[in-house]
Design a protein around this motif. Structure first.
Motif, short mmCIF file in Angstrom:
data_model
loop_
_atom_site.label_atom_id
_atom_site.label_comp_id
_atom_site.label_asym_id
_atom_site.label_seq_id
_atom_site.Cartn_x
_atom_site.Cartn_y
_atom_site.Cartn_z
N MET A 110 45.37 33.11 51.71
CA MET A 110 43.97 33.47 51.58
C MET A 110 43.53 33.20 50.15
N ARG A 111 42.38 32.61 50.01
CA ARG A 111 41.81 32.33 48.68
C ARG A 111 40.83 33.44 48.32
N ILE A 112 41.06 34.08 47.19
CA ILE A 112 40.24 35.21 46.74
C ILE A 112 39.64 34.87 45.38
N HIS A 113 38.34 35.10 45.25
CA HIS A 113 37.68 34.94 43.95
C HIS A 113 37.36 36.33 43.40
N ILE A 114 37.80 36.59 42.17
CA ILE A 114 37.51 37.84 41.48
C ILE A 114 36.43 37.52 40.46
N CYS A 115 35.33 38.25 40.50
CA CYS A 115 34.16 37.91 39.68
C CYS A 115 34.38 38.05 38.18
N GLN A 116 35.31 38.87 37.77
CA GLN A 116 35.67 38.93 36.35
C GLN A 116 37.07 39.51 36.25
N ALA A 117 37.73 39.26 35.14
CA ALA A 117 39.12 39.67 34.96
C ALA A 117 39.30 41.17 35.18
N LEU A 118 40.40 41.52 35.82
CA LEU A 118 40.76 42.92 36.06
C LEU A 118 41.95 43.27 35.18
N PRO A 119 42.09 44.54 34.84
CA PRO A 119 43.26 44.94 34.05
C PRO A 119 44.54 44.75 34.86
N GLU A 120 45.57 44.32 34.20
CA GLU A 120 46.87 44.18 34.87
C GLU A 120 47.47 45.57 35.06
N PRO A 121 48.22 45.76 36.10
CA PRO A 121 48.87 44.78 36.97
C PRO A 121 48.07 44.48 38.24
N SER A 122 46.78 44.70 38.24
CA SER A 122 45.95 44.51 39.44
C SER A 122 46.19 43.18 40.13
N VAL A 123 46.05 42.11 39.40
CA VAL A 123 46.15 40.79 40.02
C VAL A 123 47.59 40.41 40.28
N ALA A 141 31.73 37.67 33.86
CA ALA A 141 30.43 38.31 34.08
C ALA A 141 29.29 37.43 33.58
N GLN A 142 29.60 36.48 32.70
CA GLN A 142 28.57 35.59 32.14
C GLN A 142 28.38 34.32 32.97
N ASP A 143 29.14 34.13 34.04
CA ASP A 143 29.00 32.93 34.86
C ASP A 143 27.61 32.87 35.50
N SER A 144 27.05 31.68 35.55
CA SER A 144 25.76 31.50 36.20
C SER A 144 25.93 31.59 37.72
N GLU A 145 24.83 31.79 38.42
CA GLU A 145 24.88 31.83 39.87
C GLU A 145 25.42 30.50 40.42
N GLU A 146 25.02 29.38 39.82
CA GLU A 146 25.50 28.07 40.26
C GLU A 146 27.02 27.96 40.11
N HIS A 147 27.55 28.46 39.01
CA HIS A 147 29.00 28.41 38.79
C HIS A 147 29.72 29.29 39.80
N LEU A 148 29.19 30.47 40.06
CA LEU A 148 29.78 31.37 41.05
C LEU A 148 29.80 30.71 42.42
N ILE A 149 28.71 30.07 42.79
CA ILE A 149 28.64 29.36 44.08
C ILE A 149 29.74 28.30 44.15
N ALA A 150 29.91 27.55 43.10
CA ALA A 150 30.95 26.52 43.08
C ALA A 150 32.35 27.14 43.21
N CYS A 151 32.55 28.29 42.61
CA CYS A 151 33.86 28.95 42.63
C CYS A 151 34.22 29.53 43.98
N ILE A 152 33.23 29.97 44.75
CA ILE A 152 33.54 30.64 46.01
C ILE A 152 33.34 29.77 47.24
N ARG A 153 32.99 28.54 47.05
CA ARG A 153 32.70 27.64 48.17
C ARG A 153 33.78 27.67 49.25
#
Length: 69
Positions: A1-14, A28-40
């Motif tokens: 499964m491919r999972i996108h996390i919108c911003q870094a989480l503290p370890e050991p989460s990931v 958190a600073q990613d543009s909406e366009e970049h987010l769309i590309a990341c979650i396609r």
């Protein structure tokens, strides 16, 4: 499964909890366009409060099965 996390989480989460999954991490600073590309091709997205998951963003990910916060 491919999972996108919108911003870094503290370890050991990931490394521990999501071991075995294909993970991409944004910022958190990613543009909406970049987010769309990341979650396609993502099946899951882990949102964080600073990142808005608009209807347009969600609609851009046809394989999306899980949205978590």
């Amino acid at each position: 499964m491919r999972i996108h996390i919108c911003q870094a989480l503290p370890e050991p989460s990931v490394s521990d909890l999501l071991a075995g999954f294909e993970i991409s991490t944004g910022s958190a600073q990613d543009s909406e366009e970049h987010l769309i590309a990341c979650i396609r091709d993502a099946e899951a997205i882990l949102g964080t409060p600073p990142v808005r998951l608009s209807e347009r963003v969600i609609a851009s990910a046809p394989r999306l099965e899980v949205i978590a916060n």
